[in-house]
Design a protein around this motif. Sequence first.
Motif, mmCIF file in Angstrom:
data_model
loop_
_atom_site.group_PDB
_atom_site.id
_atom_site.type_symbol
_atom_site.label_atom_id
_atom_site.label_comp_id
_atom_site.label_asym_id
_atom_site.label_seq_id
_atom_site.Cartn_x
_atom_site.Cartn_y
_atom_site.Cartn_z
ATOM 1 N N HIS A 131 -49.930 13.703 -54.216
ATOM 2 C CA HIS A 131 -50.666 14.967 -54.278
ATOM 3 C C HIS A 131 -49.675 16.125 -54.258
ATOM 4 C CE1 HIS A 131 -54.935 13.840 -53.972
ATOM 5 N NE2 HIS A 131 -54.533 12.839 -53.193
ATOM 6 N N SER A 132 -50.119 17.263 -54.734
ATOM 7 C CA SER A 132 -49.267 18.447 -54.788
ATOM 8 C C SER A 132 -48.957 18.971 -53.388
ATOM 9 C CB SER A 132 -49.951 19.548 -55.603
ATOM 10 O OG SER A 132 -49.253 20.768 -55.494
ATOM 11 N N LEU A 133 -47.721 19.459 -53.205
ATOM 12 C CA LEU A 133 -47.315 20.082 -51.945
ATOM 13 C C LEU A 133 -47.286 21.601 -52.066
ATOM 14 C CD1 LEU A 133 -44.409 17.740 -50.737
ATOM 15 C CD2 LEU A 133 -46.743 17.855 -49.860
ATOM 16 N N THR A 134 -47.921 22.131 -53.106
ATOM 17 C CA THR A 134 -47.990 23.587 -53.276
ATOM 18 C C THR A 134 -48.883 24.193 -52.195
ATOM 19 O OG1 THR A 134 -47.728 23.334 -55.668
ATOM 20 C CG2 THR A 134 -48.533 25.453 -54.857
ATOM 21 N N THR A 135 -48.387 25.207 -51.504
ATOM 22 C CA THR A 135 -49.112 25.788 -50.380
ATOM 23 C C THR A 135 -49.718 27.146 -50.740
ATOM 24 O OG1 THR A 135 -47.179 26.949 -49.491
ATOM 25 C CG2 THR A 135 -47.499 24.652 -48.807
ATOM 26 N N LYS A 136 -50.666 27.568 -49.929
ATOM 27 C CA LYS A 136 -51.280 28.888 -50.102
ATOM 28 C C LYS A 136 -51.194 29.740 -48.838
ATOM 29 C CE LYS A 136 -55.941 27.213 -48.983
ATOM 30 N NZ LYS A 136 -57.356 27.135 -49.434
ATOM 31 N N GLY A 137 -50.558 29.205 -47.799
ATOM 32 C CA GLY A 137 -50.420 29.973 -46.568
ATOM 33 C C GLY A 137 -50.043 29.078 -45.411
ATOM 34 N N ALA A 138 -49.816 29.705 -44.250
ATOM 35 C CA ALA A 138 -49.460 28.957 -43.046
ATOM 36 C C ALA A 138 -49.992 29.679 -41.815
ATOM 37 C CB ALA A 138 -47.947 28.790 -42.943
ATOM 38 N N CYS A 139 -50.486 28.899 -40.863
ATOM 39 C CA CYS A 139 -50.933 29.417 -39.563
ATOM 40 C C CYS A 139 -49.898 28.998 -38.525
ATOM 41 C CB CYS A 139 -52.302 28.859 -39.200
ATOM 42 S SG CYS A 139 -53.603 29.185 -40.407
ATOM 43 N N MET A 140 -49.241 29.953 -37.912
ATOM 44 C CA MET A 140 -48.106 29.638 -37.050
ATOM 45 C C MET A 140 -48.396 29.913 -35.578
ATOM 46 S SD MET A 140 -44.795 30.800 -39.204
ATOM 47 C CE MET A 140 -44.744 30.567 -40.975
ATOM 48 N N SER A 141 -47.687 29.160 -34.757
ATOM 49 C CA SER A 141 -47.753 29.347 -33.313
ATOM 50 C C SER A 141 -46.399 28.974 -32.727
ATOM 51 C CB SER A 141 -48.868 28.486 -32.698
ATOM 52 O OG SER A 141 -48.703 27.132 -33.056
ATOM 53 N N GLY A 142 -46.133 29.457 -31.541
ATOM 54 C CA GLY A 142 -44.850 29.197 -30.914
ATOM 55 C C GLY A 142 -45.002 28.896 -29.438
ATOM 56 N N PHE A 143 -43.957 28.346 -28.839
ATOM 57 C CA PHE A 143 -43.922 28.075 -27.410
ATOM 58 C C PHE A 143 -42.730 28.784 -26.784
ATOM 59 C CE2 PHE A 143 -46.333 24.169 -28.610
ATOM 60 C CZ PHE A 143 -47.434 24.384 -27.790
ATOM 61 N N ALA A 144 -42.917 29.262 -25.567
ATOM 62 C CA ALA A 144 -41.836 29.913 -24.831
ATOM 63 C C ALA A 144 -41.774 29.337 -23.422
ATOM 64 C CB ALA A 144 -42.062 31.419 -24.769
ATOM 65 N N VAL A 145 -40.566 29.230 -22.880
ATOM 66 C CA VAL A 145 -40.392 28.779 -21.500
ATOM 67 C C VAL A 145 -39.992 29.941 -20.597
ATOM 68 C CG1 VAL A 145 -39.829 26.399 -22.102
ATOM 69 C CG2 VAL A 145 -37.995 28.091 -21.962
ATOM 70 N N ASP A 146 -39.888 31.119 -21.192
ATOM 71 C CA ASP A 146 -39.538 32.306 -20.421
ATOM 72 C C ASP A 146 -39.994 33.529 -21.214
ATOM 73 O OD1 ASP A 146 -38.164 33.735 -18.228
ATOM 74 O OD2 ASP A 146 -36.809 34.389 -19.814
#
Length: 295
Positions: A131-146
């Motif tokens: 299948h195609s790996l062409t994307t239309k966007g991304a939903c991002m999140s991050g983690f912090a320890v400080d």
Amino acid sequence: MHKFLRSIGFSKLQKEADVERFLDDLCNDLSGMKRIPLDDETNLCEIRKEMAPGMGIAIFGKMDRDGVFHRSYYYPYLESNDITSSVECSIQRHTERETYAGLMDEYKVGISLIFYIDNSFECRERILDRHSLTTKGACMSGFAVDGKILFPVHKTEKQREKARVAAKDRNELIEAAKKGDEDAMEILTIEDIDLYSQVSRRAMKEDLYSIVDSCFMPCGVECDQYSVLGEIVKIEEKTNRITGELVYDFTLECSDLLFHVGIAKEDLLGEPQVGRRFKGQIWMQGRVQFEEQME
């Protein structure tokens, strides 16, 4: 032991042996497991154990012909439904394991934005099924320890609108410059010189964080970790169902990007409120959205 395990409420797990026993207990229940065949003898498997709504641990491994699951690696995850960027994303596999990194040339931050892909299992499925790996966007999140909470920079609505228009114009100039427009390059160079001059003058009399409203820049030697300073637009408190520890899920607006950041309450300095700013170093992950749907 994963550094950011404490970010989802497991601060008491200090030893590798304790983590291994805990993961063994989680893997006793294989309900909800996803798997795809790698060859005639092994399958790639994914198990997600939710510790709070939209937050938990993803465990990957292989299942042999006898139906025995062998754990390979794990990581904490934090889901987000907010579109961070609609720029096309390049997907590349990591060298040592079946995980993937995403790379986007995001004009809003002026860098190549690299992140750990959370839906790597779907990427592998698409590769196997061609299948195609062409994307239309991304939903991002991050983690912090400080992290720290800073007061906001006061702005009127007129100033906010002016900043949004200026950011949009700058993005268009950067795009034109990347295509070889010499006039755009010259304008950007002059703007950068003027900005440096203004900041240098103000830094002599003002605090740095009253000048720098937000920032998003690479930090350290790992390419998916960033130092961020952004405005809190939403706060959600989540409780780890096993440990009872409280975790903050912040929705941040940083350099015109919208993403989530998870941090344990005990690791945060200051009282979070909507409108205030969060400052910290984060490990960025995200779920890419594909143009072509899988059947």
